[in-house]
Design a protein around this motif. Structure first.
Motif, PDB file in Angstrom:
ATOM      1  N   THR A  87      67.920  -7.030  63.060  1.00  0.00           N
ATOM      2  CA  THR A  87      67.404  -7.869  61.967  1.00  0.00           C
ATOM      3  C   THR A  87      66.031  -7.408  61.490  1.00  0.00           C
ATOM      4  O   THR A  87      65.568  -7.835  60.429  1.00  0.00           O
ATOM      5  N   SER A  88      65.370  -6.528  62.256  1.00  0.00           N
ATOM      6  CA  SER A  88      64.044  -6.061  61.855  1.00  0.00           C
ATOM      7  C   SER A  88      64.108  -4.852  60.928  1.00  0.00           C
ATOM      8  O   SER A  88      63.078  -4.403  60.427  1.00  0.00           O
ATOM      9  N   ALA A  89      65.298  -4.306  60.710  1.00  0.00           N
ATOM     10  CA  ALA A  89      65.492  -3.151  59.820  1.00  0.00           C
ATOM     11  C   ALA A  89      66.225  -3.584  58.563  1.00  0.00           C
ATOM     12  O   ALA A  89      66.752  -4.702  58.478  1.00  0.00           O
ATOM     13  N   LEU A  90      66.263  -2.718  57.571  1.00  0.00           N
ATOM     14  CA  LEU A  90      67.037  -3.011  56.368  1.00  0.00           C
ATOM     15  C   LEU A  90      68.521  -3.110  56.718  1.00  0.00           C
ATOM     16  O   LEU A  90      68.974  -2.507  57.696  1.00  0.00           O
ATOM     17  N   PRO A  91      69.299  -3.857  55.933  1.00  0.00           N
ATOM     18  CA  PRO A  91      70.712  -4.073  56.278  1.00  0.00           C
ATOM     19  C   PRO A  91      71.518  -2.792  56.441  1.00  0.00           C
ATOM     20  O   PRO A  91      72.480  -2.761  57.213  1.00  0.00           O
ATOM     21  N   ASP A  92      71.146  -1.737  55.734  1.00  0.00           N
ATOM     22  CA  ASP A  92      71.881  -0.475  55.854  1.00  0.00           C
ATOM     23  C   ASP A  92      71.182   0.534  56.765  1.00  0.00           C
ATOM     24  O   ASP A  92      71.636   1.676  56.899  1.00  0.00           O
ATOM     25  N   GLY A  93      70.069   0.156  57.365  1.00  0.00           N
ATOM     26  CA  GLY A  93      69.342   1.051  58.256  1.00  0.00           C
ATOM     27  C   GLY A  93      68.660   2.206  57.567  1.00  0.00           C
ATOM     28  O   GLY A  93      68.239   3.163  58.230  1.00  0.00           O
ATOM     29  N   SER A  94      68.487   2.124  56.258  1.00  0.00           N
ATOM     30  CA  SER A  94      67.924   3.249  55.504  1.00  0.00           C
ATOM     31  C   SER A  94      66.432   3.435  55.742  1.00  0.00           C
ATOM     32  O   SER A  94      65.860   4.447  55.316  1.00  0.00           O
ATOM     33  N   ASP A  95      65.783   2.480  56.388  1.00  0.00           N
ATOM     34  CA  ASP A  95      64.354   2.616  56.672  1.00  0.00           C
ATOM     35  C   ASP A  95      64.087   3.315  58.006  1.00  0.00           C
ATOM     36  O   ASP A  95      62.939   3.599  58.336  1.00  0.00           O
ATOM     37  N   ILE A  96      65.120   3.619  58.783  1.00  0.00           N
ATOM     38  CA  ILE A  96      64.942   4.245  60.092  1.00  0.00           C
ATOM     39  C   ILE A  96      64.811   5.766  59.931  1.00  0.00           C
ATOM     40  O   ILE A  96      65.620   6.404  59.256  1.00  0.00           O
ATOM     41  N   PHE A  97      63.779   6.324  60.547  1.00  0.00           N
ATOM     42  CA  PHE A  97      63.650   7.786  60.594  1.00  0.00           C
ATOM     43  C   PHE A  97      62.922   8.154  61.881  1.00  0.00           C
ATOM     44  O   PHE A  97      62.459   7.288  62.636  1.00  0.00           O
ATOM     45  N   PHE A  98      62.796   9.467  62.140  1.00  0.00           N
ATOM     46  CA  PHE A  98      62.320   9.936  63.439  1.00  0.00           C
ATOM     47  C   PHE A  98      61.244  11.009  63.257  1.00  0.00           C
ATOM     48  O   PHE A  98      61.324  11.839  62.343  1.00  0.00           O
TER      49      PHE A  98
END
Length: 451
Positions: A87-98
């Motif tokens: 719930t802490s990320a955008l619904p599609d996970g597009s804000d996750i990077f490494f």
């Protein structure tokens, strides 16, 4: 052939929340941390993106690994609700990077699956290419960033798997036990090629052909289930296999092939006392061609690639592994070597990695100890004749001869995450790759907020 209960992929090696501890007085402002519980204190990198509110260290912790750098490995990062708040990320996970811990640079990655609302539990699978890390030293980490309303870092599968000939995640397979058949949704990440077919020999009826390969959930996404015993056609038996396009640029001279293997449990519908459990290829002995082959690369295009110029890794006798190599003359399916020590885990998941050169073939089975804390490996090495040939045929899970339920050449089990390369990877690379697939490479540190 349902494969139930095998697809959770929750590894005891994650160690969530245990990976970081501040070390007073070390580094600038006393901010040094130990990313691995038994590792040295290291200075964390500066906050990379001020628009990303959260970050977390994923530390490489495997003291039993060789003491050397592993380079350019696409590691598997699996997120589940016990280690990540979806719930802490955008619904599609597009804000996750490494971001790389050594260089503080953005890393190439692929977002293979992001399923925050999956009825079986939220799940995500990423593959991240890391330029260099040493899991033995326990001082390296990558940093996962997220919680950004306007993300700017996008996945790039081509860069992530640069240098590989093929990478098959199997995510296009149906997750619910449906037959695969000539499903073209199973796509090679590198070339965009699709599975040729996933059928069975010996049957003209299409429904019966499809009854031997179906899909389910696996530890890294979806997986293929192979059932040569034919429970799906009540009952019958035949070779079950998936035909894949030949991996471009790969020959018998040098290369590597890695796959994840899992167990199934099922019962003969006509005889409740006849069951099979685990991963197996029954009715197969050393030097025999009546075996279940996890994979086969061959020169011949007919008969699924068997002739005197073929290589295959085979499972038999309760999970033992055998390998064969091209030589001339040779028996088509004979083993160059097999070992009682190299045994697939009959109840959980294993990684089978084969690396070959003109001199030898090395096959390693990687499992996890019963307490879920230790990577366990066994390797068999086979010398080989200097015979080289192009790869014209690539099949998964083929049994050379038919067999009745639970007997001769009845190959069964799950397969996913198949990677093929023209590079013969070394032991350190293959151990780290296998450990990441089995959730035993990373320790997740606590979530940080900033910058």
């Amino acid at each position: 052939g349902e494969g139930e209960g095998a697809g959770e992929g929750e590894g005891a090696g994650e160690g969530e929340g245990a990976g970081e501890g501040e070390v007073e007085g070390a580094g600038a402002g006393g901010t040094a941390i130990s990313v691995c519980p038994e590792g040295p204190a290291v200075e964390p990198p500066p906050w990379f993106d001020p628009n990303s509110v959260r970050r977390e260290a994923l530390a490489f912790c495997d003291q039993g690994a060789p003491n050397e750098d592993v380079t350019n490995l696409p590691v598997s990062v699996i997120l589940t609700p016990d280690i990540f708040d979806f719930t802490s990320a955008l619904p599609d996970g597009s804000d996750i990077f490494f971001v790389d811990g050594r260089t503080n640079q953005v890393l190439p990655f692929e977002k293979a699956q992001y399923l925050p609302d999956d009825p079986n539990g939220a799940f995500a699978a990423f593959f991240v290419r890391v330029p260099a890390f040493n899991p033995h030293q326990q001082a390296d980490a990558i940093w996962m960033y997220w919680d950004n309303a306007s993300p700017t870092h996008t996945p790039n599968a081509a860069s992530t798997f640069a240098g590989y000939a093929q990478v098959w995640h199997m995510d296009g397979a149906p997750p619910d036990g449906d037959f695969v058949g000539n499903n073209t949704n199973i796509v090679d990440t590198v070339t965009g090629a699709t599975v040729v077919n996933a059928l069975a020999s010996s049957f003209s009826d299409n429904d019966q052909q499809k009854a031997f390969v179906f899909g389910t959930e696996g530890p890294l996404g979806n997986a293929l289930v192979f059932d040569a015993g034919g429970v799906g056609c009540n009952p019958c038996f035949a070779d079950s296999f998936v035909i894949l396009p030949p991996p471009p640029g790969v020959t018998s001279t040098q290369g590597s092939l890695t796959l994840v293997v899992g167990s199934i449990s099922e019962t003969d519908p006509n005889n409740a006392s006849n069951t099979k459990t685990g991963v197996g290829g029954s009715g197969c002995a050393d030097g025999s061609t009546d075996c279940g082959h996890l994979w086969l690369l061959g020169e011949a295009q007919g008969s699924l690639g068997f002739d005197d110029k073929s290589m295959h890794a085979s499972v038999f006798g309760g999970g033992r592994i055998g390998v064969s190599r091209p030589s001339s003359p040779s028996t088509a399916g004979s083993f160059a070597a097999s070992s009682a020590a190299a045994v697939i885990d009959q109840q959980n998941f294993s990684v089978v990695s084969t690396s070959w050169t003109s001199a030898s073939i090395d096959t390693t089975v990687t499992t996890v100890s019963a307490d879920g804390q230790t990577v366990v490996q066994s390797t068999i090495t086979s010398a080989r004749a200097a015979v080289s040939f192009p790869i014209a045929n690539f099949t998964l899970a083929v049994a050379e001869n038919n067999g009745t339920f639970g007997t001769a050449a009845d190959l069964f089990g799950l397969i996913e995450e198949v990677r093929v390369s023209s590079t013969a990877f070394d032991a350190a690379y293959l151990r780290a790759e296998a450990a990441s697939h089995l959730d035993e490479l990373f320790i997740f540190g606590p979530e940080e907020t900033g910058p």
